[in-house]
Motif scaffolding. Structure first.
Motif, PDB file in Angstrom:
ATOM      1  N   GLU A 195      20.154  39.796  22.027  1.00  0.00           N
ATOM      2  CA  GLU A 195      19.038  38.851  22.100  1.00  0.00           C
ATOM      3  C   GLU A 195      17.736  39.626  22.273  1.00  0.00           C
ATOM      4  O   GLU A 195      17.565  40.393  23.227  1.00  0.00           O
ATOM      5  CB  GLU A 195      19.250  37.869  23.265  1.00  0.00           C
ATOM      6  CG  GLU A 195      18.137  36.854  23.476  1.00  0.00           C
ATOM      7  CD  GLU A 195      18.003  35.823  22.340  1.00  0.00           C
ATOM      8  OE1 GLU A 195      18.860  35.764  21.453  1.00  0.00           O
ATOM      9  OE2 GLU A 195      17.001  35.091  22.364  1.00  0.00           O
ATOM     10  N   LYS A 196      16.842  39.428  21.338  1.00  0.00           N
ATOM     11  CA  LYS A 196      15.485  39.990  21.367  1.00  0.00           C
ATOM     12  C   LYS A 196      15.459  41.476  21.770  1.00  0.00           C
ATOM     13  O   LYS A 196      14.848  41.844  22.771  1.00  0.00           O
ATOM     14  CB  LYS A 196      14.594  39.159  22.297  1.00  0.00           C
ATOM     15  CG  LYS A 196      14.549  37.691  21.884  1.00  0.00           C
ATOM     16  CD  LYS A 196      13.471  36.904  22.587  1.00  0.00           C
ATOM     17  CE  LYS A 196      13.402  35.488  22.047  1.00  0.00           C
ATOM     18  NZ  LYS A 196      14.275  34.533  22.680  1.00  0.00           N
ATOM     19  N   VAL A 208      18.985  35.866  13.619  1.00  0.00           N
ATOM     20  CA  VAL A 208      19.509  34.497  13.618  1.00  0.00           C
ATOM     21  C   VAL A 208      18.302  33.558  13.677  1.00  0.00           C
ATOM     22  O   VAL A 208      17.482  33.658  14.591  1.00  0.00           O
ATOM     23  CB  VAL A 208      20.434  34.251  14.832  1.00  0.00           C
ATOM     24  CG1 VAL A 208      21.050  32.860  14.746  1.00  0.00           C
ATOM     25  CG2 VAL A 208      21.508  35.312  14.919  1.00  0.00           C
TER      26      VAL A 208
HETATM   27  C1  G1P Z   1      16.155  31.404  20.056  1.00  0.00           C
HETATM   28  C2  G1P Z   1      17.427  32.252  20.160  1.00  0.00           C
HETATM   29  C3  G1P Z   1      17.321  33.476  19.271  1.00  0.00           C
HETATM   30  C4  G1P Z   1      17.022  33.041  17.838  1.00  0.00           C
HETATM   31  C5  G1P Z   1      15.750  32.192  17.813  1.00  0.00           C
HETATM   32  C6  G1P Z   1      15.519  31.627  16.421  1.00  0.00           C
HETATM   33  O1  G1P Z   1      15.100  32.093  20.654  1.00  0.00           O
HETATM   34  O2  G1P Z   1      17.634  32.623  21.513  1.00  0.00           O
HETATM   35  O3  G1P Z   1      18.527  34.207  19.314  1.00  0.00           O
HETATM   36  O4  G1P Z   1      16.874  34.176  17.010  1.00  0.00           O
HETATM   37  O5  G1P Z   1      15.845  31.088  18.716  1.00  0.00           O
HETATM   38  O6  G1P Z   1      14.307  30.961  16.329  1.00  0.00           O
HETATM   39  P1  G1P Z   1      13.718  31.382  21.087  1.00  0.00           P
HETATM   40  O7  G1P Z   1      12.793  31.567  19.929  1.00  0.00           O
HETATM   41  O8  G1P Z   1      14.008  29.958  21.366  1.00  0.00           O
HETATM   42  O9  G1P Z   1      13.229  32.131  22.294  1.00  0.00           O
END
Ligand code: G1P
Length: 294
Positions: A195-196, A208
């Protein structure tokens, strides 16, 4: 194999990136031209064959419920004035079958998805994130993004993550996947997810982008997922665990995707959707051309 009939749309977040407008208005209700962003998402789900939609709602989100409800006073007024076209627009949204659950504490996307456990009743399901609006160009034969994922699920089973490559500067904004490419396809068998990540620790630039088909096994995993990035329960962390026990595919879907959770992305979506509108495109393009000459 179970058919994908249900989808969840998390919509409980505060939308702090759009303050002050999100103080009293859900960010999901901000319009791209004249339609709330969440309606684009709901329409994509329905066009992909989804039959039941669960919205994870929260504090100050009543406007979303009102939007997908009937509006008797307005409907009567339009009926009396013979405004049948507008009446049809109002009724169309009321006819959509939407369910709601409230997420009472903002513990992250993973926790929001966990709220859908009983609704999904052990079936695989779809997830659509409201910050990602995808335009599928029918003239180029493109299917809605979620439909593309369902087709992959129907062929391969398991779970499917909707992805696209992103530029290096954007890698740290998304869940990033690593995996083995299936020769001759746009499909990757996922072996790892972060994640990030910082660019230096990212295993790829495949991100994703807000569309998922997920096996119900995810719920047991989410129940045991500790808070991760940002102190939140991350869906990405549970999906990484899922990939250890069941196949998880990353599929690079077709279509132009807009990050409407970001101000510049939102403006781009507004301009491009307006340019595509038969009733507005011509005069709006002329206006933009004049503007660029100033
Ligand atoms: C979420 C997810 C992330 C994904 C993204 C897509 O993050 O946690 O894995 O790539 O959406 O828009 P957010 O943008 O809500 O922080």
């Amino acid at each position: 194999m179970a058919r994908i009939k249900k989808a969840v749309i998390p919509a409980a977040g505060f939308g702090t990136r759009f303050l002050p407008v999100t103080k009293a208005t859900p960010k999901e209700m901000l319009p791209i031209v004249d339609k709330p962003t969440i309606q684009y998402i709901v329409e994509e789900a329905l066009a992909s064959g989804i039959e039941e939609i669960l919205i994870i709602s929260g504090h100050a989100k009543r406007a979303i419920e009102d939007h997908f409800d009937s509006a008797p006073v307005l409907e009567r007024e339009l009926e009396e004035k013979g405004k049948d076209d507008l009446l049809a627009i109002v009724r169309e949204t009321a006819d959509i079958n939407v369910h709601y659950i409230r997420q009472k504490k903002m513990r992250g996307l993973g926790d929001a998805i966990l709220c859908a456990k009983s609704f999904m009743a052990g079936e695989p399901f779809a997830v659509l994130l409201g910050d990602d609006v995808v335009y599928a160009d029918a003239t180029k034969g493109q299917q809605p993004a979620l439909r593309q994922l369902i087709d992959i699920y129907d062929a391969y089973g398991g779970s499917v993550l909707g992805c696209q490559q992103v530029v290096p500067e954007k890698v740290s904004s998304y869940g990033i996947v690593a995996g083995k490419e299936i020769a001759g396809s746009k499909l990757l068998k996922v072996s790892d997810m972060i994640e990030k990540p910082e660019l230096s620790e990212a295993p790829s630039n495949i991100a994703v982008l807000g569309r998922y088909i997920i096996s119900p096994t995810i719920f047991e995993l989410l129940e045991h997922t500790a808070p991760g990035k940002g102190g939140e329960v991350q869906l990405t962390d549970a999906l990484k665990q899922l990939a250890l026990v069941e196949p998880v595919w990353a599929y690079c879907f077709e279509g132009k995707r807009y990050d409407v959770g970001d101000k510049l992305g939102f403006l781009k979506a507004t301009v491009e959707f307006a340019l595509r509108r038969p009733d507005l495109g011509g005069p709006f393009r002329s206006y933009l051309e004049e503007l660029m000459k100033e």
